[in-house]
Design a protein around this motif. Structure first.
Motif, mmCIF file in Angstrom:
data_model
loop_
_atom_site.group_PDB
_atom_site.id
_atom_site.type_symbol
_atom_site.label_atom_id
_atom_site.label_comp_id
_atom_site.label_asym_id
_atom_site.label_seq_id
_atom_site.Cartn_x
_atom_site.Cartn_y
_atom_site.Cartn_z
ATOM 1 N N GLY A 119 1.042 -1.473 -0.656
ATOM 2 C CA GLY A 119 -0.281 0.183 0.287
ATOM 3 C C GLY A 119 0.597 1.051 0.179
ATOM 4 O O GLY A 119 0.592 2.316 0.058
ATOM 5 N N ARG A 120 2.384 1.172 0.140
ATOM 6 C CA ARG A 120 2.774 2.450 -0.199
ATOM 7 C C ARG A 120 2.815 3.110 -1.379
ATOM 8 O O ARG A 120 3.173 2.264 -2.351
ATOM 9 N N VAL A 121 2.193 4.221 -1.457
ATOM 10 C CA VAL A 121 2.382 4.764 -3.127
ATOM 11 C C VAL A 121 3.888 4.949 -3.399
ATOM 12 O O VAL A 121 5.164 5.624 -2.526
ATOM 13 N N LEU A 122 3.928 4.835 -4.586
ATOM 14 C CA LEU A 122 5.418 4.482 -5.353
ATOM 15 C C LEU A 122 5.552 5.821 -6.330
ATOM 16 O O LEU A 122 7.265 6.139 -6.559
ATOM 17 N N ALA A 123 4.650 6.385 -6.963
ATOM 18 C CA ALA A 123 4.415 7.457 -8.227
ATOM 19 C C ALA A 123 2.903 7.895 -8.015
ATOM 20 O O ALA A 123 1.782 7.408 -8.105
ATOM 21 N N LEU A 124 3.047 8.569 -8.288
ATOM 22 C CA LEU A 124 1.491 9.360 -8.616
ATOM 23 C C LEU A 124 2.049 10.511 -9.729
ATOM 24 O O LEU A 124 2.975 10.866 -10.469
ATOM 25 N N HIS A 125 1.371 9.826 -10.553
ATOM 26 C CA HIS A 125 1.471 10.115 -12.861
ATOM 27 C C HIS A 125 0.808 10.703 -12.973
ATOM 28 O O HIS A 125 -0.511 11.089 -13.684
ATOM 29 N N LEU A 126 0.899 12.320 -12.427
ATOM 30 C CA LEU A 126 0.844 13.105 -13.218
ATOM 31 C C LEU A 126 0.998 13.442 -13.537
ATOM 32 O O LEU A 126 1.899 12.827 -14.715
ATOM 33 N N PRO A 127 0.528 14.820 -15.533
ATOM 34 C CA PRO A 127 1.583 15.480 -16.290
ATOM 35 C C PRO A 127 2.664 15.549 -15.728
ATOM 36 O O PRO A 127 3.485 15.663 -15.413
ATOM 37 N N GLN A 128 3.276 15.189 -17.145
ATOM 38 C CA GLN A 128 4.451 15.103 -17.350
ATOM 39 C C GLN A 128 5.412 16.509 -17.820
ATOM 40 O O GLN A 128 6.240 17.212 -17.863
ATOM 41 N N LYS A 129 4.336 17.077 -18.857
ATOM 42 C CA LYS A 129 4.929 18.004 -19.367
ATOM 43 C C LYS A 129 4.281 19.874 -18.496
ATOM 44 O O LYS A 129 2.311 19.626 -19.129
ATOM 45 N N ALA A 130 4.063 20.196 -17.621
ATOM 46 C CA ALA A 130 2.986 21.303 -16.870
ATOM 47 C C ALA A 130 3.751 22.072 -16.146
ATOM 48 O O ALA A 130 5.023 22.107 -16.184
ATOM 49 N N VAL A 131 2.983 23.322 -16.023
ATOM 50 C CA VAL A 131 3.699 24.855 -14.690
ATOM 51 C C VAL A 131 2.860 23.677 -14.235
ATOM 52 O O VAL A 131 1.828 23.870 -14.239
ATOM 53 N N MET A 132 4.217 24.098 -12.790
ATOM 54 C CA MET A 132 2.963 23.832 -11.619
ATOM 55 C C MET A 132 3.390 25.046 -10.530
ATOM 56 O O MET A 132 3.484 26.200 -10.609
ATOM 57 N N ILE A 133 2.042 25.692 -10.578
ATOM 58 C CA ILE A 133 1.671 26.665 -9.787
ATOM 59 C C ILE A 133 1.194 26.429 -8.284
ATOM 60 O O ILE A 133 0.864 25.484 -7.727
ATOM 61 N N ALA A 134 1.682 26.727 -7.090
ATOM 62 C CA ALA A 134 1.204 27.465 -5.717
ATOM 63 C C ALA A 134 0.939 28.345 -5.051
ATOM 64 O O ALA A 134 1.450 29.692 -4.884
ATOM 65 N N ASN A 135 0.445 28.048 -3.512
ATOM 66 C CA ASN A 135 0.548 29.806 -2.698
ATOM 67 C C ASN A 135 1.472 29.371 -2.149
ATOM 68 O O ASN A 135 2.532 28.398 -2.468
ATOM 69 N N HIS A 136 1.989 30.710 -1.491
ATOM 70 C CA HIS A 136 4.247 30.377 -1.374
ATOM 71 C C HIS A 136 4.287 31.175 0.539
ATOM 72 O O HIS A 136 3.236 32.470 1.021
ATOM 73 N N GLN A 137 4.233 30.257 1.200
ATOM 74 C CA GLN A 137 4.064 30.349 2.753
ATOM 75 C C GLN A 137 5.224 30.376 3.530
ATOM 76 O O GLN A 137 5.357 31.483 4.307
ATOM 77 N N ILE A 138 6.248 29.432 2.999
ATOM 78 C CA ILE A 138 7.634 29.623 3.091
ATOM 79 C C ILE A 138 8.338 28.980 2.414
ATOM 80 O O ILE A 138 8.143 28.715 1.437
ATOM 81 N N ARG A 248 -0.190 38.035 -8.637
ATOM 82 C CA ARG A 248 -0.088 38.536 -9.942
ATOM 83 C C ARG A 248 -0.097 37.349 -11.005
ATOM 84 O O ARG A 248 1.299 36.526 -11.115
ATOM 85 N N SER A 249 -0.882 38.236 -12.126
ATOM 86 C CA SER A 249 -1.415 36.991 -13.367
ATOM 87 C C SER A 249 0.002 37.174 -14.326
ATOM 88 O O SER A 249 0.148 36.326 -15.121
ATOM 89 N N THR A 250 1.086 38.596 -15.021
ATOM 90 C CA THR A 250 1.770 38.692 -15.781
ATOM 91 C C THR A 250 2.881 37.678 -15.851
ATOM 92 O O THR A 250 2.508 37.179 -16.785
ATOM 93 N N GLY A 251 4.000 37.174 -14.698
ATOM 94 C CA GLY A 251 4.265 36.364 -15.505
ATOM 95 C C GLY A 251 3.868 34.363 -15.545
ATOM 96 O O GLY A 251 4.352 33.698 -16.393
ATOM 97 N N LEU A 252 2.852 34.509 -14.572
ATOM 98 C CA LEU A 252 2.228 32.972 -15.463
ATOM 99 C C LEU A 252 1.332 33.163 -16.849
ATOM 100 O O LEU A 252 2.087 32.039 -17.249
ATOM 101 N N HIS A 253 0.974 34.398 -16.791
ATOM 102 C CA HIS A 253 -0.010 33.766 -18.259
ATOM 103 C C HIS A 253 0.969 34.236 -19.344
ATOM 104 O O HIS A 253 1.043 33.874 -20.652
ATOM 105 N N TYR A 254 1.822 34.970 -19.057
ATOM 106 C CA TYR A 254 3.801 35.229 -20.279
ATOM 107 C C TYR A 254 4.052 32.997 -19.941
ATOM 108 O O TYR A 254 4.426 33.163 -21.238
ATOM 109 N N SER A 255 4.352 32.826 -19.139
ATOM 110 C CA SER A 255 4.899 31.453 -19.045
ATOM 111 C C SER A 255 4.105 31.137 -20.168
ATOM 112 O O SER A 255 4.585 29.900 -20.609
#
Length: 417
Positions: A119-138, A248-255
């Motif tokens: 039952g141990r997770v070995l892999a997450l088959h998420l998209p291989q070509k992607a932009v990853m965004i997240a909130n920034h706390q630390i 701020r959307s500018t950098g992500l939008h251009y990317s």
């Protein structure tokens, strides 16, 4: 490796924790020695093994050089997981959106999660070509995001946008094709668009993964940045966020506009990250810093990640790119064939994307409120994967040090004198 620290320290702000113990000091010393030595091996591997390949005057040498750089970048990604395993044990608690935008079906979740017989997770088959965004706390957000790519299998192909002053920092600034910006949008926008278009075209032509990690808030939530976000929200005439900063959307939008024409299957992975022990209206850096996590050995007991996924071409309003030339790179002016240049964004398309991103962040903000109330980013009964931040195979420890090849070569050279 290292000392066991009472878990109650994780609930105290760093400023209110007791003086550091000798065991914490020893842990810090060991961490610095091991981490720096591993980085030395990775950097030396790049100079001694990989760089000379680049100098070979045959076309196949470039591909071999790129694979060597991918291996060394993957070694760094493995090293991040190993340092967490040895010096700051924690786990990723991963959940998936199943109702709102960016949702997964139950069948998709079953397919993307790979487990062993125990039952141990070995892999997450998420998209291989992607932009990853997240909130920034630390500041450790990027560390744990890169650790997630280890389970995605894209840790060799992570790209980050950094400030220009880091260009000459070993490991971070050399060889990895990271994108360095001077923080002047007038000069940065063409460089960003051109660099990403080149990376996207190369990833598509060679069929290699690509994970670009971006933080649309641009900086951490803190006492200094919260008023800035409030003023920006007031300027726009909209409510400010509660637990995050207005994105701020500018950098992500251009990317996205730079990558999408080169990678038709490009996906956007949105992650809501939360850490236990941070009270409402407090700031993450008061509880978790890179130093307190890895040197003092007081890591978050878990890193919660809620994942959404979007098909950029179909689900993200980046605008009309039908006139873009997937084979060209932006050069700051319209081409002779009349193709749209990726860096030119019509005002109405910019406004639409900005509104979409703000809505996404408000949903993220609500989910973070839920976490403060319940300790979970999802409702009871929904899938939550607990993934210990550990290497999948012990032999990967050697990869984290590039098999000590530079040290072995140095030892051999002394014997040949």
């Amino acid at each position: 490796m290292g000392a066991n620290i009472p878990p109650e320290l994780q609930d105290l702000p760093i400023s209110k924790r007791p003086p550091k113990t000798w065991s914490q000091t020893l842990n810090a010393l060991l961490f610095i020695i091991v981490f720096d030595f591993a980085n030395l091996m990775i950097n030396a591997f790049q100079f001694v093994i990989v760089l000379p390949i680049r100098l070979i005057p045959v076309s196949s040498a470039r591909n071999l050089y790129d694979e060597g750089i991918r291996y060394s970048k993957g070694a760094f990604g493995i090293l991040l997981v190993l340092m967490s395993q040895w010096f700051a044990p924690t786990k990723l608690v991963v959940s998936f959106e199943i109702e709102g935008q960016g949702r997964f079906t139950n069948e998709e979740i079953e397919k993307l999660v790979e487990k062993d017989a125990s039952g141990r997770v070995l892999a997450l088959h998420l998209p291989q070509k992607a932009v990853m965004i997240a909130n920034h706390q630390i500041y450790a957000d990027w560390w744990y995001a890169w650790c997630l790519t280890y389970f995605m299998g894209t840790h060799k192909d992570v790209y980050i946008v950094l400030k220009d002053s880091l260009k000459w920092v070993p490991i971070v600034g050399w060889f990895y094709n990271f994108i360095f910006l001077a923080r002047s949008w007038a000069s940065d926008r063409l460089h960003l668009s051109k660099s990403l278009a080149w990376l996207g075209r190369r990833a598509e032509q060679r069929d290699t993964p690509l994970t670009l990690i971006l933080y649309p808030e641009g900086t951490l939530v803190s006492r200094d940045t919260r008023p800035i976000s409030k003023r920006y929200a007031d300027k726009l005439g909209i409510p400010d966020m509660v637990h995050s900063l207005l994105p701020r959307s500018t950098g992500l939008h251009y990317s996205l506009r730079s990558l999408a024409p080169k990678i038709p299957s490009l996906q956007l992975i949105d992650i809501t990250m939360s850490y236990p022990g941070i009270p409402a209206f407090s700031y993450g850096q008061d509880h978790y810093t890179l130093r307190s996590i890895f040197c003092d050995r007081v890591p978050p007991p878990a890193v919660h990640m809620h994942i959404r996924r979007f098909d950029v071409a179909k689900e993200v309003p980046i605008g009309d790119l039908s006139g873009s030339n997937a084979e060209s790179l932006p050069n700051g002016s319209a081409s002779s064939k009349g193709h749209t240049v990726e860096i030119d964004i019509p005002e109405n398309e910019r406004v639409n994307f900005d509104s979409w991103l703000q809505d996404l962040w408000r949903e993220k903000d609500k989910r973070m409120s839920k976490f403060l109330d319940t300790g979970s980013l999802v409702d009871e009964g929904q899938v939550r994967l607990e993934i210990p931040l550990e290497l999948k195979h012990r032999r990967e420890i050697l990869d984290a040090f590039c098999f000590f090849v530079p040290a072995q070569m140095g030892w051999i050279s002394t014997k040949l004198r």
